[in-house]
Design a protein around this motif. Structure first.
Motif, PDB file in Angstrom:
ATOM      1  N   GLU A 153      -3.576   4.130 -10.460  1.00 33.69           N
ATOM      2  CA  GLU A 153      -4.838   3.569 -10.916  1.00 33.69           C
ATOM      3  C   GLU A 153      -6.030   4.411 -10.455  1.00 33.69           C
ATOM      4  OE1 GLU A 153      -4.515  -0.387  -9.351  1.00 33.69           O
ATOM      5  OE2 GLU A 153      -3.753  -1.182 -11.257  1.00 33.69           O
ATOM      6  N   GLU A 154      -5.959   4.919  -9.229  1.00 34.99           N
ATOM      7  CA  GLU A 154      -7.082   5.664  -8.669  1.00 34.99           C
ATOM      8  C   GLU A 154      -7.155   7.099  -9.171  1.00 34.99           C
ATOM      9  OE1 GLU A 154      -6.699   5.423  -4.445  1.00 34.99           O
ATOM     10  OE2 GLU A 154      -7.267   3.304  -4.340  1.00 34.99           O
ATOM     11  N   LYS A 155      -6.020   7.796  -9.225  1.00 34.29           N
ATOM     12  CA  LYS A 155      -6.018   9.225  -9.532  1.00 34.29           C
ATOM     13  C   LYS A 155      -5.785   9.537 -11.008  1.00 34.29           C
ATOM     14  CE  LYS A 155      -6.587  10.060  -5.167  1.00 34.29           C
ATOM     15  NZ  LYS A 155      -7.918  10.462  -4.660  1.00 34.29           N
ATOM     16  N   LEU A 156      -5.034   8.690 -11.689  1.00 36.00           N
ATOM     17  CA  LEU A 156      -4.775   8.919 -13.102  1.00 36.00           C
ATOM     18  C   LEU A 156      -5.653   8.058 -14.001  1.00 36.00           C
ATOM     19  CD1 LEU A 156      -0.857   9.222 -13.210  1.00 36.00           C
ATOM     20  CD2 LEU A 156      -2.587  10.986 -12.769  1.00 36.00           C
ATOM     21  N   ASN A 157      -6.513   7.265 -13.365  1.00 37.89           N
ATOM     22  CA  ASN A 157      -7.466   6.410 -14.098  1.00 37.89           C
ATOM     23  C   ASN A 157      -6.754   5.530 -15.129  1.00 37.89           C
ATOM     24  OD1 ASN A 157      -9.767   7.517 -12.801  1.00 37.89           O
ATOM     25  ND2 ASN A 157      -9.671   9.299 -14.157  1.00 37.89           N
ATOM     26  N   PHE A 158      -5.641   4.941 -14.686  1.00 33.85           N
ATOM     27  CA  PHE A 158      -4.865   4.080 -15.558  1.00 33.85           C
ATOM     28  C   PHE A 158      -4.927   2.644 -15.067  1.00 33.85           C
ATOM     29  CE2 PHE A 158      -1.108   1.955 -17.151  1.00 33.85           C
ATOM     30  CZ  PHE A 158      -1.023   2.393 -18.455  1.00 33.85           C
TER      31      PHE A 158
END
Length: 288
Positions: free
Chosen positions: A281-286
């Protein structure tokens, strides 16, 4: 006799070609649109299609929703993507054969012909690829996977038709790479879940697929091995210059990008001592 279902989002470049190829073939055409901002819905309505707008989660969820919530009453259901179209030979084959199939035949597999920058990709394991695209109403469901979902026959037998449908996306390479960048995020999530098991049960099936051997290979090396297999052993090199672009981008770059995202997630998960799902969620903006 046939209900055709197409999922769309900003498909004005492709939709008319698709619908013209199936004109007068389907009794009902259902377009499930994810709030397009171009002329997609206008084009659909010009062909007499029913347009239903609905928020998009993923391909599998959207299509299964259409199967369950659009009151399909025809004997057969036909799935096409907006950037696909059927050849006249397949059109005629459907018209001639569909009414005469025995009841035990519940599904029809069609041959996909892939074009990239106007070149037919005949090699590298891409042709013929047979996919279940026509089935008796109620006989099939869509696999609930974030990526690489297929229609699955629940009962009965399937047969192969002889002629092709075409998958030919006309978008620029910029659009192609943007789309595959998004795909690579979902693919990375599915592969991470095969190890860490953080997705819901109905999405935990990638590692049971025919990619199981591939997933056991080391990160990054497997992208190179896969490309060499496709390009040299499966003779992708015979597809010419456009084939070279396709096999490098789709068979190496895309797979390498998936592995890079996996490596990034695992690195930050260990470094920051956070769950894999949180790092995604944080790094891949998913957003799950």
């Amino acid at each position: 006799m046939i209900t055709l279902i197409i999922l769309t989002y900003n498909e004005e470049l492709h939709l008319q070609r698709c619908l013209e190829s199936v004109k007068n073939l389907a009794e009902r055409i259902i377009i499930v649109d994810s709030f397009s901002t171009d002329k997609t819905c206008e084009i659909a309505q010009q062909f007499g299609a029913e347009v239903i707008q609905r928020k998009f989660v993923n391909q599998a969820e959207q299509f299964q929703w259409a199967l369950e919530n659009t009151n399909i009453s025809t004997e057969w259901v036909f799935r096409l993507d907006a950037d696909e179209y059927i050849l006249p030979e397949l059109y005629q084959e459907i018209k001639e054969k569909l009414n005469h199939l025995p009841q035990e035949i519940k599904g029809i597999n069609l041959k996909r012909r892939l074009y990239f920058q106007s070149s037919w990709i005949k090699h590298g394991g891409f042709y013929p690829l047979r996919l279940l695209r026509i089935w008796r109403n109620g006989a099939a469901v869509m696999e609930q996977k974030m990526m690489d979902e297929h229609t699955v026959l629940m009962h009965g037998k399937s047969i192969d038709f002889n002629h092709d449908f075409v998958d030919e996306n006309l978008s620029s390479l910029v659009k192609w790479t943007e789309k595959h960048n998004n795909y690579s995020t979902r693919e990375a999530i599915m592969r991470l879940d095969a190890q860490y098991h953080f997705l819901e049960q109905n999405q935990q099936n990638l590692h049971k697929s025919n990619k199981q051997f591939y997933l056991k290979l080391p990160l990054f090396l497997r992208a190179f091995v896969y490309f060499c297999y496709r390009y040299f052993i499966k003779l992708g090199l015979l597809d010419g210059r456009n084939g070279l672009i396709w096999h490098v981008l789709q068979g190496f770059w895309y797979q390498f990008l998936v592995d890079a995202k996996i490596a990034q997630v695992e690195y930050f998960s260990k470094k920051e001592n956070k769950p894999v799902k949180t790092i995604i969620e944080e790094k891949l903006n998913f957003k799950f």
